[in-house]
Write a protein that holds these residues in place. Sequence first.
Motif, PDB file in Angstrom:
ATOM      1  N   LEU A  31       0.838  -1.200   0.000  1.00 23.07           N
ATOM      2  CA  LEU A  31       0.000   0.000   0.000  1.00 23.07           C
ATOM      3  C   LEU A  31       0.872   1.248   0.000  1.00 23.07           C
ATOM      4  O   LEU A  31       1.916   1.300   0.639  1.00 23.07           O
ATOM      5  N   GLU A  32       0.413   2.254  -0.674  1.00 20.92           N
ATOM      6  CA  GLU A  32       1.158   3.511  -0.822  1.00 20.92           C
ATOM      7  C   GLU A  32       0.167   4.647  -1.060  1.00 20.92           C
ATOM      8  O   GLU A  32      -1.035   4.440  -1.176  1.00 20.92           O
ATOM      9  N   GLY A  33       0.699   5.860  -1.098  1.00 22.73           N
ATOM     10  CA  GLY A  33       0.020   7.010  -1.659  1.00 22.73           C
ATOM     11  C   GLY A  33      -1.335   7.408  -1.093  1.00 22.73           C
ATOM     12  O   GLY A  33      -2.249   7.685  -1.867  1.00 22.73           O
ATOM     13  N   ALA A  73      -0.721   2.728  -9.990  1.00 25.07           N
ATOM     14  CA  ALA A  73      -0.516   4.040  -9.355  1.00 25.07           C
ATOM     15  C   ALA A  73       0.209   3.882  -8.026  1.00 25.07           C
ATOM     16  O   ALA A  73      -0.004   2.913  -7.299  1.00 25.07           O
ATOM     17  N   ASN A  74       1.049   4.864  -7.712  1.00 22.34           N
ATOM     18  CA  ASN A  74       1.799   4.876  -6.459  1.00 22.34           C
ATOM     19  C   ASN A  74       1.346   6.081  -5.641  1.00 22.34           C
ATOM     20  O   ASN A  74       0.321   6.044  -4.982  1.00 22.34           O
ATOM     21  N   GLY A  75       2.063   7.195  -5.689  1.00 23.43           N
ATOM     22  CA  GLY A  75       1.723   8.365  -4.890  1.00 23.43           C
ATOM     23  C   GLY A  75       0.490   9.086  -5.422  1.00 23.43           C
ATOM     24  O   GLY A  75       0.269   9.147  -6.629  1.00 23.43           O
ATOM     25  N   PRO A 118       6.749   7.879 -12.105  1.00 21.24           N
ATOM     26  CA  PRO A 118       6.467   8.868 -11.050  1.00 21.24           C
ATOM     27  C   PRO A 118       6.020   8.192  -9.755  1.00 21.24           C
ATOM     28  O   PRO A 118       5.231   7.242  -9.784  1.00 21.24           O
ATOM     29  N   ASN A 119       6.539   8.687  -8.626  1.00 27.45           N
ATOM     30  CA  ASN A 119       6.427   7.961  -7.366  1.00 27.45           C
ATOM     31  C   ASN A 119       5.601   8.698  -6.335  1.00 27.45           C
ATOM     32  O   ASN A 119       4.713   8.132  -5.712  1.00 27.45           O
ATOM     33  N   ASP A 120       5.920   9.963  -6.091  1.00 28.87           N
ATOM     34  CA  ASP A 120       5.208  10.709  -5.052  1.00 28.87           C
ATOM     35  C   ASP A 120       4.996  12.133  -5.539  1.00 28.87           C
ATOM     36  O   ASP A 120       5.771  12.625  -6.373  1.00 28.87           O
ATOM     37  N   VAL A 121       3.967  12.795  -5.020  1.00 30.19           N
ATOM     38  CA  VAL A 121       3.550  14.067  -5.606  1.00 30.19           C
ATOM     39  C   VAL A 121       2.942  14.973  -4.540  1.00 30.19           C
ATOM     40  O   VAL A 121       2.240  14.505  -3.644  1.00 30.19           O
ATOM     41  N   PRO A 176      15.168   9.792  -5.733  1.00 29.50           N
ATOM     42  CA  PRO A 176      14.266  10.664  -4.976  1.00 29.50           C
ATOM     43  C   PRO A 176      12.914   9.994  -4.826  1.00 29.50           C
ATOM     44  O   PRO A 176      12.426   9.360  -5.758  1.00 29.50           O
ATOM     45  N   ASN A 177      12.320  10.159  -3.637  1.00 28.01           N
ATOM     46  CA  ASN A 177      11.099   9.398  -3.358  1.00 28.01           C
ATOM     47  C   ASN A 177      10.060  10.336  -2.745  1.00 28.01           C
ATOM     48  O   ASN A 177       9.559  11.231  -3.431  1.00 28.01           O
ATOM     49  N   GLY A 178       9.772  10.219  -1.437  1.00 28.38           N
ATOM     50  CA  GLY A 178       8.794  11.110  -0.816  1.00 28.38           C
ATOM     51  C   GLY A 178       9.262  12.552  -0.844  1.00 28.38           C
ATOM     52  O   GLY A 178      10.464  12.833  -0.829  1.00 28.38           O
ATOM     53  N   TYR A 230      13.119   5.433   4.910  1.00 21.24           N
ATOM     54  CA  TYR A 230      12.082   6.452   4.787  1.00 21.24           C
ATOM     55  C   TYR A 230      11.433   6.250   3.418  1.00 21.24           C
ATOM     56  O   TYR A 230      12.060   5.763   2.477  1.00 21.24           O
ATOM     57  N   ASP A 231      10.185   6.700   3.274  1.00 22.17           N
ATOM     58  CA  ASP A 231       9.555   6.661   1.942  1.00 22.17           C
ATOM     59  C   ASP A 231       8.702   7.922   1.817  1.00 22.17           C
ATOM     60  O   ASP A 231       9.198   8.984   1.464  1.00 22.17           O
ATOM     61  N   GLY A 232       7.412   7.832   2.186  1.00 22.30           N
ATOM     62  CA  GLY A 232       6.561   9.009   2.091  1.00 22.30           C
ATOM     63  C   GLY A 232       6.393   9.678   3.446  1.00 22.30           C
ATOM     64  O   GLY A 232       6.509   9.036   4.492  1.00 22.30           O
TER      65      GLY A 232
HETATM   66 MG    MG Z   1       7.273   6.428  -2.418  1.00 23.16          MG
END
Ligand code: MG
Length: 313
Positions: A31-33, A73-75, A118-121, A176-178, A230-232
Amino acid sequence: MSEIIIHDERFSRLIIGHAKLERLWTGGRWLEGPAYFPAGRYLVWSDIPNNRLMRFDETDGSVSVFREPSQNANGNTADRQGRLIACEHLTRRVTRTEFDGTVRVLADRFEGKRLNSPNDVVEKSDGSIWFSDPSYGIDGDYEGERAESEIGGSYVYRLDPSTGRVEAMIRDRVQPNGLAFSPDESILYVVDTGASHVPGLPVTIHAYPVETGGSLGAPSLFATCPDGFYDGFRVDVLGNIWTSAGRSVHCLAPDGTLIGEIRIGEIVGNLCFGGQKHNRLYICAQTSLYAYFINTRAAALFGPPQAAASRHG
Ligand code: MG
């Protein structure tokens, strides 16, 4: 074992002693985003390998599939008009779901080359959309589809949704992530999870000063993850950072000190603020969605304080 660890007295004022970590739902793969939509009192989040977006209804606690397929979809985030912005791994693009329900592509290329995944926004108060573009969605077939990077690097981009212009703002991170802005938007914090590709590299949060005119200054090391990744993350109204960190949520003071932890017991991917008072953490951890009420609020769900907004024009 207590689920709350206090490292610094500052954390005591941010938590509620008798609050309980709630597991709201389980049954996902990764789970993410999480993104909270205050007008509808619901949360949307990603179950990336299962190729679906899920939805938790805060009014009755029900969970349903919001969108399937989700293009891995992620972030996700809600923009200032309450529209869903999603980072899609499979289609390697950032999309916005319009008021009529259509999904519009905001960005899928940089200088003519396809984005990685694309990962996080996050959205800035000037309407620009900032997203990270590491390679996780093209490294294999579990969270997207294996492919070579066309760009040959993993950057953080600023997207102007009114023109479609995509500008690389950060090129000095490995993965680069969160990412999130400080409450007054004077700092952009960025996680680097490059340790997944470069053994021994620390997992970090770097702080980039936002200069007048919107460019970024030289970064400084803000924090190093003591265990896991770390992530988001998100920032509260006091400037504290609430971040995923291994199997826990860590709270970092504005000076970068780890002041407290919430032990979740699954690997935490991302979190966001929600609830009617914006004082409830929604936490995406591996297979499950959790929630925890805290004694502070989101910096703002839809922008910084007015003074900060005007200061940055
Ligand atoms: Mg992420």
